[in-house]
Design an enzyme around this catalytic site. Structure first.
Site, PDB file in Angstrom:
ATOM      1  N   GLU A 121      78.822  65.473  73.101  1.00 33.18           N
ATOM      2  CA  GLU A 121      77.368  65.450  73.278  1.00 33.18           C
ATOM      3  C   GLU A 121      76.689  64.934  72.008  1.00 33.18           C
ATOM      4  OE1 GLU A 121      76.110  65.989  76.148  1.00 33.18           O
ATOM      5  OE2 GLU A 121      77.960  66.712  77.074  1.00 33.18           O
ATOM      6  N   ARG A 161      77.425  59.488  86.575  1.00 33.26           N
ATOM      7  CA  ARG A 161      78.249  60.361  85.715  1.00 33.26           C
ATOM      8  C   ARG A 161      79.706  60.092  86.046  1.00 33.26           C
ATOM      9  NH1 ARG A 161      81.345  63.184  83.037  1.00 33.26           N
ATOM     10  NH2 ARG A 161      80.783  65.122  81.971  1.00 33.26           N
ATOM     11  N   ASP A 181      79.999  59.169  78.754  1.00 31.79           N
ATOM     12  CA  ASP A 181      80.405  59.369  80.147  1.00 31.79           C
ATOM     13  C   ASP A 181      79.272  59.213  81.159  1.00 31.79           C
ATOM     14  OD1 ASP A 181      78.930  61.789  79.978  1.00 31.79           O
ATOM     15  OD2 ASP A 181      80.707  62.867  79.308  1.00 31.79           O
ATOM     16  N   ARG A 188      73.004  63.367  89.416  1.00 31.86           N
ATOM     17  CA  ARG A 188      73.666  62.139  88.995  1.00 31.86           C
ATOM     18  C   ARG A 188      74.776  61.814  89.994  1.00 31.86           C
ATOM     19  NH1 ARG A 188      75.037  63.884  82.858  1.00 31.86           N
ATOM     20  NH2 ARG A 188      75.995  65.567  84.094  1.00 31.86           N
TER      21      ARG A 188
END
Length: 208
Positions: free
Chosen positions: A108, A100, A86, A144
């Site tokens: 993760e 993002r 992502d 981000r």
């Protein structure tokens, strides 16, 4: 007798003269009233026209807003690096920015299906030119840029959820596609697509 006649003539003359003066005064008053009425009408019409123009301008502006309702303009960028499922790095006007994705979450690095979701993202965007469309909130706590990412007509967030490689996460106030993404995730889970068989998305929540 002569004095009485003279007096009557004098009175008659005064009456005629006074009538003329009264007529002129009446005409002047009528002209002034007419001018005031015309001015008031013109002012009222101008105000109504100005209000209508402002409303039309606001309507045009709302139609031109990007998805999510933010006034910022979408950007064209080239993907230089895929970080995970992502997150990507892009080049915008010669500068690198980290993007993002909006409203989704992928595994993760230390979680099941990390490699598969990252690969799915890379197959969609790696090395490609993308459109970055802002939502209501533009930057996350890690600086981000939060963007909907498009490759041609394909929204990357939608494709990852539909393929089962991303779960839906509501990060208010970015919620433009929330209901659609929830439906697509449910379909992907029911079909056992992507990462769903690992159970990585089975936390029972779509909010953060």
């Amino acid at each position: 007798m002569i004095k009485a006649q003279l007096l009557l003539l004098l009175v008659a003359f005064c009456l005629v003269s006074c009538q003329a003066v009264v007529d002129r005064m009446a005409d002047d008053i009528a002209d002034q009233v007419s001018e005031q009425v015309v001015e008031q009408v013109n002012t009222a019409v101008a105000a109504q026209v100005g209000t209508a123009v402002a409303e039309l301008s606001a309507a045009d502006a709302s139609l031109s807003e990007p998805v999510g309702g933010d006034a910022a303009q979408e950007e064209i960028a080239r993907v230089t690096r895929v970080i995970d499922g992502d997150t990507i790095d892009v080049l915008i006007d010669g500068k690198t920015a980290r993007i993002r994705y909006v409203q989704i979450n992928t595994p993760e690095r230390d979680e099941p299906c990390f490699r598969e979701s990252t690969q799915a993202n890379a197959e969609l965007v790696a090395g490609k030119t993308v459109r970055l469309v802002p939502s209501n909130r533009l930057v996350d706590p890690f600086d981000r840029l939060l963007r909907y990412v498009y490759v041609g007509d394909i929204m990357v967030e939608r494709a990852l959820v539909e393929g089962g490689y991303a779960e839906v996460v509501l990060y208010p106030p970015n919620d433009a596609h929330y209901d659609e993404f929830v439906r697509l995730e449910a379909e992907a889970a029911a079909a056992g697509r992507g990462c769903h068989p690992t159970g990585i998305f089975d936390d029972g929540s779509t909010t953060r």
